[in-house]
Design an enzyme around this catalytic site. Sequence first.
Site, PDB file in Angstrom:
ATOM      1  CD  GLU A 128      21.612 -13.043 -52.102  1.00 28.26           C
ATOM      2  OE1 GLU A 128      20.803 -12.226 -52.584  1.00 28.26           O
ATOM      3  OE2 GLU A 128      22.795 -12.775 -51.910  1.00 28.26           O
ATOM      4  CB  THR A 181      23.215  -8.971 -58.252  1.00 24.03           C
ATOM      5  OG1 THR A 181      23.452  -8.237 -57.047  1.00 24.03           O
ATOM      6  CG2 THR A 181      24.154 -10.155 -58.303  1.00 24.03           C
TER       7      THR A 181
HETATM    8  N1  HSE Z   1      29.253 -12.895 -55.763  1.00 29.09           N
HETATM    9  C1  HSE Z   1      28.103 -12.118 -56.138  1.00 29.09           C
HETATM   10  C2  HSE Z   1      28.466 -11.298 -57.362  1.00 29.09           C
HETATM   11  C3  HSE Z   1      27.723 -11.223 -55.006  1.00 29.09           C
HETATM   12  O1  HSE Z   1      29.519 -10.671 -57.331  1.00 29.09           O
HETATM   13  O2  HSE Z   1      27.706 -11.298 -58.330  1.00 29.09           O
HETATM   14  C4  HSE Z   1      26.552 -10.328 -55.265  1.00 29.09           C
HETATM   15  O3  HSE Z   1      26.376  -9.486 -54.148  1.00 29.09           O
END
Ligand code: HSE
Length: 307
Positions: A128, A181
């Site tokens: 990730e 992201t």
């Molecule tokens: N918690 C992360 C964000 C999840 O919101 O950046 C990304 O899928």
Amino acid sequence: MNEIRIFCPATIANVSCGFDVLGLCLDNVGDEMVIRKTGNGKVTISRIEGQDLPLDPEKNVAGVAALAMLKALGSVQGFDIDIYKKIKPGSGIGSSAASAAGAVFGINKLLGEPLSVKELIPFAMEGEELASGALHADNVAPALLGGFSLVRSYEPLDVVKLHTPGALYASIIHPQIEVKTADARSVLKHSVPLKKAIQQWGNVGGLVSGLYTEDYDLIARSLHDGIIEPLRSLLIPRFMEVKEAALTAGALGSGISGSGPSIFALSKGEDTAKKVAEAMAGVYADSDVAFDIHISGINPEGVRVLS
Ligand code: HSE
């Protein structure tokens, strides 16, 4: 066992109030992956169908997660991976998490399960990190464990699988734009006013309590995000209209799925979830925004073996 075929589910991270700490696993949206043992002592990726992603294991989230796990285990076993992508990268429903979680889950099975599924989470997180630039577990944890997950702490990592009420369904609409992201994280502020923090942790507690007591009204009252959503929703076409359409159609709550651009809604019952999905689609249908739509129950088990 020398080869395994697995389903790698999509996930909804954050679930409105729980930025980086809450996530849930979807039932019928996900990738497939085939992993086989090889005799060359390497991790290789032979085939990726559905998306144009790197085959170099050090540049691919599945490869990075696999290499991290094998290094920690001191294993010299080789593995070859085929990935059949159905979740689009940059969609906000955990595309990279599905690949990272699938790789470590499948390799663990082929090695005779030296690690528990929970122990796989840190290795999937390394995959990730390659995709998002941040070590977050709110997609990989529910992808591996199923249901709802809470990341109580990152240092040390402490992940709790939560109870999932049986009648909960998700409707997801994915406007066909890509939001990375890393970009969606770069618009966030690094400090939160105390008043907003109080509202947010009240909602996290309320949501967790509502899940355990199957109190759908409490779940509905808790599905709010006053911190992240106001900033990120600006990146998503007609976000407020889609959200309002979902709520008017009977959703318990609606918000940004992960880092977006997908928008999710949670409903009590599949029939309501279908009506909610139609209402969300209706907003984009009379515009030039192309979209995908998904309706899914909550997947109780996470990544699963297909054959
Ligand atoms: N918690 C992360 C964000 C999840 O919101 O950046 C990304 O899928």
